[in-house]
Design a protein around this motif. Structure first.
Motif, PDB file in Angstrom:
ATOM      1  N   SER A  11       0.841  -1.198   0.000  1.00  0.00           N
ATOM      2  CA  SER A  11       0.000   0.000   0.000  1.00  0.00           C
ATOM      3  C   SER A  11       0.876   1.248   0.000  1.00  0.00           C
ATOM      4  O   SER A  11       1.898   1.295   0.679  1.00  0.00           O
ATOM      5  CB  SER A  11      -0.890   0.039   1.249  1.00  0.00           C
ATOM      6  N   ARG A  13      -0.012   3.741   1.500  1.00  0.00           N
ATOM      7  CA  ARG A  13      -0.331   4.385   2.783  1.00  0.00           C
ATOM      8  C   ARG A  13       0.399   3.685   3.921  1.00  0.00           C
ATOM      9  O   ARG A  13      -0.006   2.603   4.362  1.00  0.00           O
ATOM     10  CB  ARG A  13      -1.835   4.318   3.071  1.00  0.00           C
ATOM     11  N   ASN A  17      -4.440   0.315   6.286  1.00  0.00           N
ATOM     12  CA  ASN A  17      -5.106  -0.898   6.778  1.00  0.00           C
ATOM     13  C   ASN A  17      -4.327  -2.177   6.480  1.00  0.00           C
ATOM     14  O   ASN A  17      -4.131  -3.016   7.366  1.00  0.00           O
ATOM     15  CB  ASN A  17      -6.522  -0.947   6.210  1.00  0.00           C
ATOM     16  N   SER A  18      -3.867  -2.332   5.251  1.00  0.00           N
ATOM     17  CA  SER A  18      -3.116  -3.559   4.941  1.00  0.00           C
ATOM     18  C   SER A  18      -1.753  -3.551   5.635  1.00  0.00           C
ATOM     19  O   SER A  18      -1.255  -4.601   6.062  1.00  0.00           O
ATOM     20  CB  SER A  18      -2.961  -3.737   3.426  1.00  0.00           C
ATOM     21  N   VAL A  87      -7.135  -3.280  -2.157  1.00  0.00           N
ATOM     22  CA  VAL A  87      -7.885  -3.545  -3.390  1.00  0.00           C
ATOM     23  C   VAL A  87      -8.132  -2.209  -4.083  1.00  0.00           C
ATOM     24  O   VAL A  87      -8.722  -1.299  -3.502  1.00  0.00           O
ATOM     25  CB  VAL A  87      -9.217  -4.268  -3.075  1.00  0.00           C
ATOM     26  N   PHE A  89      -9.760  -0.789  -7.543  1.00  0.00           N
ATOM     27  CA  PHE A  89     -10.590  -1.141  -8.698  1.00  0.00           C
ATOM     28  C   PHE A  89     -10.705  -2.659  -8.868  1.00  0.00           C
ATOM     29  O   PHE A  89     -10.560  -3.197  -9.955  1.00  0.00           O
ATOM     30  CB  PHE A  89     -10.089  -0.433  -9.970  1.00  0.00           C
ATOM     31  N   ASP A 123     -15.148  -2.258   0.424  1.00  0.00           N
ATOM     32  CA  ASP A 123     -16.302  -3.147   0.236  1.00  0.00           C
ATOM     33  C   ASP A 123     -16.426  -4.116   1.419  1.00  0.00           C
ATOM     34  O   ASP A 123     -15.433  -4.698   1.859  1.00  0.00           O
ATOM     35  CB  ASP A 123     -16.080  -3.939  -1.068  1.00  0.00           C
ATOM     36  N   ALA A 157     -13.033  -1.655   5.152  1.00  0.00           N
ATOM     37  CA  ALA A 157     -12.091  -0.660   5.700  1.00  0.00           C
ATOM     38  C   ALA A 157     -11.786   0.377   4.629  1.00  0.00           C
ATOM     39  O   ALA A 157     -11.208   0.056   3.599  1.00  0.00           O
ATOM     40  CB  ALA A 157     -10.813  -1.347   6.160  1.00  0.00           C
ATOM     41  N   TRP A 158     -12.144   1.608   4.867  1.00  0.00           N
ATOM     42  CA  TRP A 158     -11.938   2.673   3.877  1.00  0.00           C
ATOM     43  C   TRP A 158     -10.781   3.558   4.314  1.00  0.00           C
ATOM     44  O   TRP A 158      -9.726   3.580   3.681  1.00  0.00           O
ATOM     45  CB  TRP A 158     -13.222   3.466   3.755  1.00  0.00           C
TER      46      TRP A 158
HETATM   47  C1  LIG Z   1      -7.424   4.183  -6.179  1.00  0.00           C
HETATM   48  C2  LIG Z   1      -8.296   3.445  -5.219  1.00  0.00           C
HETATM   49  C3  LIG Z   1      -9.135   2.455  -5.692  1.00  0.00           C
HETATM   50  C4  LIG Z   1      -9.930   1.725  -4.819  1.00  0.00           C
HETATM   51  N1  LIG Z   1     -10.731   0.748  -5.318  1.00  0.00           N
HETATM   52  C5  LIG Z   1     -11.499   0.029  -4.460  1.00  0.00           C
HETATM   53  C6  LIG Z   1     -12.339  -1.006  -4.965  1.00  0.00           C
HETATM   54  O1  LIG Z   1     -12.371  -1.310  -6.150  1.00  0.00           O
HETATM   55  N2  LIG Z   1     -13.091  -1.699  -4.068  1.00  0.00           N
HETATM   56  C7  LIG Z   1     -13.076  -1.413  -2.733  1.00  0.00           C
HETATM   57  O2  LIG Z   1     -13.794  -2.078  -1.983  1.00  0.00           O
HETATM   58  N3  LIG Z   1     -12.270  -0.451  -2.239  1.00  0.00           N
HETATM   59  C8  LIG Z   1     -11.483   0.286  -3.061  1.00  0.00           C
HETATM   60  N4  LIG Z   1     -10.660   1.258  -2.580  1.00  0.00           N
HETATM   61  C9  LIG Z   1     -10.576   1.449  -1.123  1.00  0.00           C
HETATM   62  C10 LIG Z   1      -9.355   0.770  -0.526  1.00  0.00           C
HETATM   63  O3  LIG Z   1      -9.269  -0.582  -0.924  1.00  0.00           O
HETATM   64  C11 LIG Z   1      -9.425   0.848   1.001  1.00  0.00           C
HETATM   65  O4  LIG Z   1      -9.351   2.201   1.382  1.00  0.00           O
HETATM   66  C12 LIG Z   1      -8.361   0.037   1.685  1.00  0.00           C
HETATM   67  O5  LIG Z   1      -8.589  -0.002   3.071  1.00  0.00           O
HETATM   68  C13 LIG Z   1      -6.983   0.625   1.442  1.00  0.00           C
HETATM   69  O6  LIG Z   1      -6.012  -0.136   2.097  1.00  0.00           O
HETATM   70  P1  LIG Z   1      -4.704   0.562   2.704  1.00  0.00           P
HETATM   71  O7  LIG Z   1      -5.145   1.421   3.858  1.00  0.00           O
HETATM   72  O8  LIG Z   1      -3.856  -0.576   3.092  1.00  0.00           O
HETATM   73  O9  LIG Z   1      -4.075   1.381   1.607  1.00  0.00           O
HETATM   74  C14 LIG Z   1      -9.881   2.009  -3.431  1.00  0.00           C
HETATM   75  C15 LIG Z   1      -9.042   3.029  -2.961  1.00  0.00           C
HETATM   76  C16 LIG Z   1      -8.261   3.747  -3.847  1.00  0.00           C
HETATM   77  C17 LIG Z   1      -7.356   4.831  -3.320  1.00  0.00           C
END
Ligand SMILES: Cc1cc2nc3c(=O)[nH]c(=O)nc-3n(C[C@H](O)[C@H](O)[C@H](O)COP(=O)(O)O)c2cc1C
Length: 179
Positions: A11, A13, A17-18, A87, A89, A123, A157-158
């Motif tokens: 990630s 970030r 989360n991951s 994840v 897209f 999601d 988790a967003w």
């Molecule tokens: C460019 C982008 C695309 C994303 N596409 C999806 C998606 O297709 N489906 C989904 O459920 N979340 C999607 N998300 C949300 C991320 O998967 C979610 O925020 C996740 O917790 C991020 O993990 P991280 O904190 O480890 O980076 C997207 C986020 C970003 C920035």
């Protein structure tokens, strides 16, 4: 027996989360007496594979001068490899795919590894992450003796930190502990 575990956190970030799930995995693995190292890929310079063919057609080392040579050494030396991605897209993120493509010059040496996959998504539906798992399987399908040992679904988790307190956090710790 102590194992050498390599955790690849892709990630962009840090502390996302991951990445937090990777930390739980590392804590569990160390608690059980293993050696575990997390690499945050954003800290590394990993260029795209250019498809130049130097490794495939000429059987020569990859001509690119970046951090991938060091990462390949670690992947080849590891007993278990954990691959973590947000994840994006409904696929893995670009940084992880870039790393996978760059294993081209030495993927035939990444043999007999145990693999664990960690994913996070906004999601809530775990099934929505299956495509991303299939992409990881596309990689491990190309490796001799790769064994898929576990998957962490960090669904729902967003924002950074949303994963805290979720079941996935304790599952990741336990998976690391039982590696
Ligand atoms: C460019 C982008 C695309 C994303 N596409 C999806 C998606 O297709 N489906 C989904 O459920 N979340 C999607 N998300 C949300 C991320 O998967 C979610 O925020 C996740 O917790 C991020 O993990 P991280 O904190 O480890 O980076 C997207 C986020 C970003 C920035």
């Amino acid at each position: 027996m102590s194992k050498n575990i390599l955790v690849l956190s892709s990630s962009p970030r840090r502390g996302g989360n991951s990445d937090l799930l990777c930390d739980r995995f590392v804590s569990g693995a160390k608690e059980a007496g293993n050696q575990a190292e997390k690499i945050f890929l954003k800290d590394k310079k990993i260029n795209y594979c250019t498809g130049c063919g130097t490794c495939i057609n000429k059987d020569k080392p990859c001509p690119q001068k970046d951090d991938m040579a060091e990462l390949l050494e670690k992947m080849i030396a590891a007993d278990a490899i954990v691959m973590a991605t947000p994840v994006y897209f409904y696929t893995m993120c670009g940084q992880m795919k870039t790393l996978i493509d760059r294993t081209c010059s030495r993927y035939t040496e990444i043999n007999d590894k145990d693999f664990y996959f960690i994913m996070t998504a906004a999601d809530n539906n775990q099934q929505a992450m299956e495509r991303t798992i299939e992409e990881f399987r596309g990689f491990t399908y190309c490796l001799d003796g790769a064994k898929e040992k576990g998957i962490i679904y960090g669904a729902g988790a967003w924002n950074i930190g949303d994963i805290k307190g979720s079941k996935a956090m304790s599952q990741s710790y336990e998976m690391g502990k039982n590696v």
